[in-house]
Enzyme design. Structure first.
Site, PDB file in Angstrom:
ATOM      1  N   GLU A 103      14.060   3.679  -3.491  1.00  0.00           N
ATOM      2  CA  GLU A 103      15.071   4.392  -2.704  1.00  0.00           C
ATOM      3  C   GLU A 103      14.619   4.507  -1.245  1.00  0.00           C
ATOM      4  OE1 GLU A 103      18.246   5.421  -3.548  1.00  0.00           O
ATOM      5  OE2 GLU A 103      18.082   5.504  -1.376  1.00  0.00           O
ATOM      6  N   CYS A 151       6.676  11.899   1.678  1.00  0.00           N
ATOM      7  CA  CYS A 151       6.359  10.506   1.349  1.00  0.00           C
ATOM      8  C   CYS A 151       5.487   9.715   2.320  1.00  0.00           C
ATOM      9  CB  CYS A 151       7.651   9.748   1.093  1.00  0.00           C
ATOM     10  SG  CYS A 151       8.457  10.371  -0.396  1.00  0.00           S
ATOM     11  N   LYS A 209       8.699  -1.144  -0.729  1.00  0.00           N
ATOM     12  CA  LYS A 209       8.941   0.292  -0.496  1.00  0.00           C
ATOM     13  C   LYS A 209       7.749   0.913   0.231  1.00  0.00           C
ATOM     14  CE  LYS A 209      10.254   4.442  -0.507  1.00  0.00           C
ATOM     15  NZ  LYS A 209      11.295   4.948   0.355  1.00  0.00           N
TER      16      LYS A 209
END
Ligand SMILES: NC(=O)C1=CN([C@@H]2O[C@H](COP(=O)(O)OP(=O)(O)OC[C@H]3O[C@@H](n4cnc5c(N)ncnc54)[C@H](O)[C@@H]3O)[C@@H](O)[C@H]2O)C=CC1
Ligand SMILES: O=C(O)[C@H]1O[C@H](OP(=O)(O)OP(=O)(O)OC[C@H]2O[C@@H](n3ccc(=O)[nH]c3=O)[C@H](O)[C@@H]2O)[C@H](O)[C@@H](O)[C@@H]1O
Length: 464
Positions: free
Chosen positions: A158, A273, A217
């Site tokens: 995502e 993150c 990612k």
């Protein structure tokens, strides 16, 4: 009717699955979590996450084709496609502590799927994971699958950013879907492509192999964070030379090869993150015996820590080398505007440093609760405890309240409501101690105008 289950009702699982339900009325989406309070909140009028546009999406589809539940097993049994969207925090102890991703939640969820599934499933890795995690998931699923059940694994990382999640999900730059390069892998991949292409142009749905998708990612987050650390490193040079970091960012960003985004100097990046994923990449590099590569990426995090420290030192130095007993108004506690999320927020570090200097910190954030602020400041490793917080921190209900009687105000989060056209800075000035200092850690204020009012202004990346 296609049935989708999403395991993990957090910042990613909730919004990303809700948007699927919103876009595909003939797809049943059930989002499950072990956390009863979180699920109750998803089922209430007061959703557990503040995210612009989220209420509209959830309220439009909840109870129709969008469901929130703690019945993980039933949702697994019913599902054709299962998103695994659980947390993957940095490990706190054991091998790789402080760097590697803790994959315990991924493994628990994977084992649960293997245990309760009675039909074949496509299992989709949505969480951010180290490269080749899909291999471990596949091994667990295959070792536990009986009765001829098939599990196909996809990687579908995502890319949403908090504060713009709904916009990012409705109109993403791209969606990545990685699969094993086998006929079964391609067939599973196509099922997910068919969902996304209902509202996303085909050319934006990129397919590739599993490992490229997983690594992309980590790579994307590392490259984004690297840009921020680069501009922050330049901000230090600007402050020492008289160059202006906004002008430098503009000059560089107009080069189409560099581009203008993610070049805003700041007090340092936060969020759950960037740091976690870079450290994950550092750990991976070390495991692959690539120490130079590890050191290269590690420097992005080191620079971020330096930026937070440098900003605090500037505050202390400017306030005549002591902030003891001084009231410092901190505006903003979330890691960025338009979110109530405080994970790894620069505000935590800044606040902790100021408390250690025995300042009195008056905090205001429009979306972060007092309870959350206290929890963050008493987390192990932050450097402050409950007694410190009780003695040195006041949580305020408005920027005006925080600034009243303060020696300095510090902009930590770039909330629109702190901008010059939203707050009455003359009123704030009148209510503060003199000289009244402003430290703009987000470059959102008009320093010359503030100086006209009478403030002394210090801005990241600009010398006075
Ligand atoms: N927060 C963000 O903006 C983004 C996060 N990511 C990644 O997405 C993943 C999830 O992140 P967040 O949503 O922020 O985490 P989160 O902590 O908000 O949500 C994770 C949820 O999973 C639940 N959970 C854990 N194990 C479970 C299990 N076995 N069964 C059922 N529920 C379980 C937890 O109770 C929690 O509510 C992480 O890997 C993160 O790196 C990726 C892109 C953006
Ligand atoms: O994997 C993730 O969790 C997500 O991480 C980031 O999203 P997020 O952390 O929500 O927010 P960002 O907008 O990237 O901001 C991160 C931090 O960098 C800071 N930042 C951002 C941009 C900038 O120019 N300068 C700057 O200091 C922000 O204030 C914030 O503290 C990425 O932008 C997403 O693509 C990714 O999906």
């Amino acid at each position: 009717m296609v049935n989708i289950c999403c395991i993990g009702a957090g910042y990613v699982g909730g919004p990303s699955s809700a948007v699927i339900a919103y876009q595909c009325h003939d797809v049943n989406v059930t989002i499950v979590d072990l956390n009863q309070a979180r699920i109750d909140a998803w089922n209430s009028d007061n959703l557990p996450i503040y995210e612009p546009g989220l209420d509209e999406v959830v309220f439009a589809r909840r109870g129709k084709n969008l469901f929130f539940s703690t019945d993980v097993d039933q949702a697994i049994i019913d599902a054709d496609l299962i998103f695994v969207s659980v947390n993957t925090p940095t490990k706190k102890s054991g091998m790789g502590a402080g760097m590697a991703a803790d994959l315990a939640y991924i493994e628990t969820a994977t084992r649960r799927i293997a245990q309760v599934a009675t039909t074949s499933k496509v299992v989709i890795e949505k969480s951010t994971v180290p490269c080749r995690t899909a291999e471990s998931m596949r091994t667990i699923l295959e070792a536990n699958s009986t009765k001829g059940i098939r599990f196909d694994i996809l990687s579908n990382p995502e890319f949403l950013a908090e504060g713009t999640a709904i916009k990012d999900l409705q109109k993403p730059d791209r969606v990545l879907i990685g699969c094993l390069q086998t006929p079964e892998g391609f067939a599973a991949q196509q099922k997910l492509v068919d969902i996304y292409t209902r509202w996303i142009p085909k050319e934006r749905v990129i397919t590739m192999n599993l490992w490229s998708s997983e690594l992309s990612k980590l790579a994307a987050n590392a490259l984004l964070a690297q840009r921020i650390s680069s501009i922050n490193a330049l901000s230090a040079i600007c402050e020492a030379t008289g160059a202006d970091v906004d002008e430098v960012a503009y000059a560089c960003g107009t080069d189409s090869r560099i581009g203008p985004k993610f070049l805003k100097a700041s007090v340092g990046f936060g969020g759950s993150c960037f740091q976690k994923d870079i450290l994950n990449l550092v750990y991976l590099s070390e495991q692959l015996y690539l120490p130079e590569v590890a050191a290269y990426w590690k420097a992005v995090v080191t620079m971020n820590e330096y930026q937070k420290m440098r900003f605090t030192h500037r505050i202390v130095r400017t306030l005549f080398n002591t902030v003891t007993h001084k009231r410092i108004a901190m505006l903003g506690f979330a890691f960025k505007k338009d979110t109530g999320d405080t994970r790894e927020s620069a505000a935590i570090t800044l606040c902790s440093y100021l408390i250690q200097e025995r300042a009195h910190v008056a905090l205001y954030d429009p979306k972060v609760s007092a309870k959350q602020i206290k929890m963050d400041l008493t987390e192990p490793g932050v450097g402050t405890n409950e007694a410190d917080v009780d003695k040195h921190v006041q949580i305020c209900n408005s920027a005006y309240e925080a600034c009243a009687g303060a020696d300095a105000l510090v902009i930590v989060t770039e909330w629109d409501e702190f901008k010059m056209n939203q707050l009455d800075y003359k009123r704030i000035f009148d209510s503060m101690q003199k000289p009244a200092f402003v430290f703009d850690g987000r470059l959102i204020l008009d320093a010359p105008k503030l100086r006209e009012i009478g403030f002394r202004v210090e801005t990241i990346g600009k010398s006075v």
